[in-house]
Enzyme design. Structure first.
Site, PDB file in Angstrom:
ATOM      1  N   SER A 155      18.535 -17.966 -24.932  1.00 39.04           N
ATOM      2  CA  SER A 155      17.843 -17.833 -23.647  1.00 39.04           C
ATOM      3  C   SER A 155      16.403 -17.410 -23.923  1.00 39.04           C
ATOM      4  O   SER A 155      16.119 -16.826 -24.987  1.00 39.04           O
ATOM      5  CB  SER A 155      18.525 -16.742 -22.814  1.00 39.04           C
ATOM      6  N   TYR A 168      22.219  -8.012 -22.719  1.00 34.87           N
ATOM      7  CA  TYR A 168      22.130  -9.472 -22.589  1.00 34.87           C
ATOM      8  C   TYR A 168      20.969  -9.995 -23.435  1.00 34.87           C
ATOM      9  O   TYR A 168      21.153 -10.932 -24.237  1.00 34.87           O
ATOM     10  CB  TYR A 168      21.958  -9.872 -21.119  1.00 34.87           C
TER      11      TYR A 168
HETATM   12  N1  LIG Z   1      21.567 -19.695 -15.822  1.00 29.20           N
HETATM   13  C1  LIG Z   1      20.496 -19.340 -16.494  1.00 29.20           C
HETATM   14  O1  LIG Z   1      19.426 -19.101 -15.912  1.00 29.20           O
HETATM   15  C2  LIG Z   1      20.548 -19.252 -17.985  1.00 29.20           C
HETATM   16  C3  LIG Z   1      19.324 -19.086 -18.680  1.00 29.20           C
HETATM   17  C4  LIG Z   1      19.342 -18.983 -20.048  1.00 29.20           C
HETATM   18  C5  LIG Z   1      20.520 -19.063 -20.738  1.00 29.20           C
HETATM   19  N2  LIG Z   1      21.692 -19.220 -20.057  1.00 29.20           N
HETATM   20  C6  LIG Z   1      22.926 -19.285 -20.834  1.00 29.20           C
HETATM   21  O2  LIG Z   1      23.593 -20.482 -20.533  1.00 29.20           O
HETATM   22  C7  LIG Z   1      24.998 -20.313 -20.762  1.00 29.20           C
HETATM   23  C8  LIG Z   1      25.757 -20.818 -19.550  1.00 29.20           C
HETATM   24  O3  LIG Z   1      25.450 -19.975 -18.450  1.00 29.20           O
HETATM   25  P1  LIG Z   1      25.485 -20.454 -16.920  1.00 29.20           P
HETATM   26  O4  LIG Z   1      24.204 -20.055 -16.336  1.00 29.20           O
HETATM   27  O5  LIG Z   1      25.942 -21.843 -16.836  1.00 29.20           O
HETATM   28  O6  LIG Z   1      26.569 -19.439 -16.349  1.00 29.20           O
HETATM   29  P2  LIG Z   1      27.966 -19.681 -15.633  1.00 29.20           P
HETATM   30  O7  LIG Z   1      27.838 -20.694 -14.583  1.00 29.20           O
HETATM   31  O8  LIG Z   1      28.440 -18.313 -15.291  1.00 29.20           O
HETATM   32  O9  LIG Z   1      28.859 -20.311 -16.781  1.00 29.20           O
HETATM   33  C9  LIG Z   1      29.316 -19.555 -17.863  1.00 29.20           C
HETATM   34  C10 LIG Z   1      30.372 -20.344 -18.577  1.00 29.20           C
HETATM   35  O10 LIG Z   1      30.825 -19.569 -19.684  1.00 29.20           O
HETATM   36  C11 LIG Z   1      32.235 -19.489 -19.613  1.00 29.20           C
HETATM   37  N3  LIG Z   1      32.718 -18.236 -20.167  1.00 29.20           N
HETATM   38  C12 LIG Z   1      32.337 -16.980 -19.877  1.00 29.20           C
HETATM   39  N4  LIG Z   1      33.049 -16.110 -20.593  1.00 29.20           N
HETATM   40  C13 LIG Z   1      33.902 -16.833 -21.347  1.00 29.20           C
HETATM   41  C14 LIG Z   1      34.892 -16.509 -22.293  1.00 29.20           C
HETATM   42  N5  LIG Z   1      35.165 -15.257 -22.627  1.00 29.20           N
HETATM   43  N6  LIG Z   1      35.564 -17.519 -22.893  1.00 29.20           N
HETATM   44  C15 LIG Z   1      35.319 -18.810 -22.569  1.00 29.20           C
HETATM   45  N7  LIG Z   1      34.397 -19.185 -21.676  1.00 29.20           N
HETATM   46  C16 LIG Z   1      33.707 -18.195 -21.069  1.00 29.20           C
HETATM   47  C17 LIG Z   1      32.567 -19.578 -18.146  1.00 29.20           C
HETATM   48  O11 LIG Z   1      33.912 -19.984 -18.021  1.00 29.20           O
HETATM   49  P3  LIG Z   1      34.805 -19.644 -16.716  1.00 29.20           P
HETATM   50  O12 LIG Z   1      33.872 -19.780 -15.552  1.00 29.20           O
HETATM   51  O13 LIG Z   1      35.856 -20.682 -16.785  1.00 29.20           O
HETATM   52  O14 LIG Z   1      35.275 -18.260 -16.891  1.00 29.20           O
HETATM   53  C18 LIG Z   1      31.579 -20.626 -17.699  1.00 29.20           C
HETATM   54  O15 LIG Z   1      32.049 -21.911 -17.984  1.00 29.20           O
HETATM   55  C19 LIG Z   1      25.200 -18.824 -21.061  1.00 29.20           C
HETATM   56  O16 LIG Z   1      25.281 -18.621 -22.452  1.00 29.20           O
HETATM   57  C20 LIG Z   1      23.933 -18.193 -20.518  1.00 29.20           C
HETATM   58  O17 LIG Z   1      23.641 -16.966 -21.136  1.00 29.20           O
HETATM   59  C21 LIG Z   1      21.740 -19.326 -18.689  1.00 29.20           C
END
Ligand SMILES: NC(=O)c1ccc[n+]([C@@H]2O[C@H](COP(=O)([O-])OP(=O)(O)OC[C@H]3O[C@@H](n4cnc5c(N)ncnc54)[C@H](OP(=O)(O)O)[C@@H]3O)[C@@H](O)[C@H]2O)c1
Length: 275
Positions: A155, A168
């Site tokens: 990130s 985080y």
């Molecule tokens: N959104 C942003 O602005 C942003 C920015 C930079 C980086 N990121 C990174 O992008 C990635 C995806 O985030 P997102 O924004 O798409 O969030 P999200 O919609 O909350 O998705 C997170 C995903 O991770 C899965 N997950 C969480 N804990 C888990 C575990 N213990 N085992 C297996 N799967 C797990 C969730 O599965 P379930 O829902 O099935 O539990 C979900 O599919 C993350 O690494 C986040 O840090 C996001």
């Protein structure tokens, strides 16, 4: 030259950015191996990808379950040698709303974030490396990616410690540094490593943020931008550029000056057990 990716494993594919990435890759001739915890949401993403012509296998699996992850990744590779493994699953929480005498983060927040965001990445990437090493280089593919590609989702929060999300940002800095270190080591063996550093993306994760998020992108736009970088096996895929420039600068400034610029910046919502 575009690096081909026809057998792709993605963790955290049941939601947000991981789901969008799966959809961006879904097409006839592509095998997708999708992991997540929520069976219903995972099944919904799988059927969208099948509708686009991909062959999809979905597995309900927690990335912190090291042995089960290794077994799953090996099974997928046996099904069809993995061209691309995306370690995406992650959770997020911060210091928003923590009372002044309530400590820095909610109880167990830092440990849980590290278990998923750091150990979960190790549990995804480490089993993939020997499997990719053991395959024949793909003919006609650039030597540094001929045996496969690994993508680690970090990130822009990984460019500096952010007071609004201490554990985080630390977890994202850890996997960013780890991926950067692996990249030159594995490139020699024909495995390309990319570290992905998105800014704010519209997903359930950011839906919990009650503050302004500059240059917020849709998950689809972020996934497309990511794919363009992965097609070229870029070492770092960071976007959008204004937030990237700001994060880079904050990381480069003397800490006291950075602290001053971040003073009063909002915190992410704290951890709750359902996260
Ligand atoms: N959104 C942003 O602005 C942003 C920015 C930079 C980086 N990121 C990174 O992008 C990635 C995806 O985030 P997102 O924004 O798409 O969030 P999200 O919609 O909350 O998705 C997170 C995903 O991770 C899965 N997950 C969480 N804990 C888990 C575990 N213990 N085992 C297996 N799967 C797990 C969730 O599965 P379930 O829902 O099935 O539990 C979900 O599919 C993350 O690494 C986040 O840090 C996001």
């Amino acid at each position: 030259m575009v690096i081909p990716a026809n057998s792709i494993l993605i963790t955290g594919a049941s939601s947000g950015y991981g789901a969008a990435l799966a959809e961006v890759y879904a097409r006839p001739g592509v095998a997708l191996w999708l992991g997540g915890r929520d069976e219903a949401r995972l099944a919904a993403v799988a059927s969208l990808c099948r509708a686009r012509g991909a062959e999809v296998t979905a597995r309900r699996l927690d990335v912190t379950a090291r042995a089960a992850m290794a077994q799953w990744i090996e099974e997928c590779h046996r099904g069809r040698p993995l061209d691309l493994v995306v370690a995406n699953a992650g959770i997020s929480a911060g210091t928003g709303g923590i009372p002044k005498d309530g400590g820095v983060e909610a109880p167990h927040q830092a440990q849980r974030i590290f278990a998923v965001n750091v150990d979960g990445v190790f549990n995804t990437v480490e089993p993939a490396i020997p499997l990719m090493r053991g395959r024949e280089p793909r003919p006609g593919v650039a030597a540094h990616a001929a045996r496969g590609q690994i993508a680690i989702v970090s990130s822009l929060a990984g460019f500096r410690g952010f007071p609004g999300a201490p554990a985080y940002s630390a977890s994202k800095a850890a996997v960013k540094a780890w991926g950067e270190a692996l990249a030159p080591l594995l490139a020699r063996e024909g495995i390309a490593v990319s570290v992905i550093c998105p800014g704010f993306v519209v997903t359930p994760m950011t839906a919990r943020n009650d503050f302004h998020m500059p240059f917020l992108m849709t998950a689809d736009a972020a996934a497309r931008r990511t794919r363009r970088g992965l097609d070229r096996a870029r070492r770092r895929i960071a976007f959008p550029w204004p937030t990237y420039a700001a994060a880079w600068l904050l990381g480069a400034l003397p800490p006291a000056l950075g602290d001053r610029l971040l003073k009063g910046s909002p915190g992410k919502a704290p951890f709750n057990e359902g996260t």
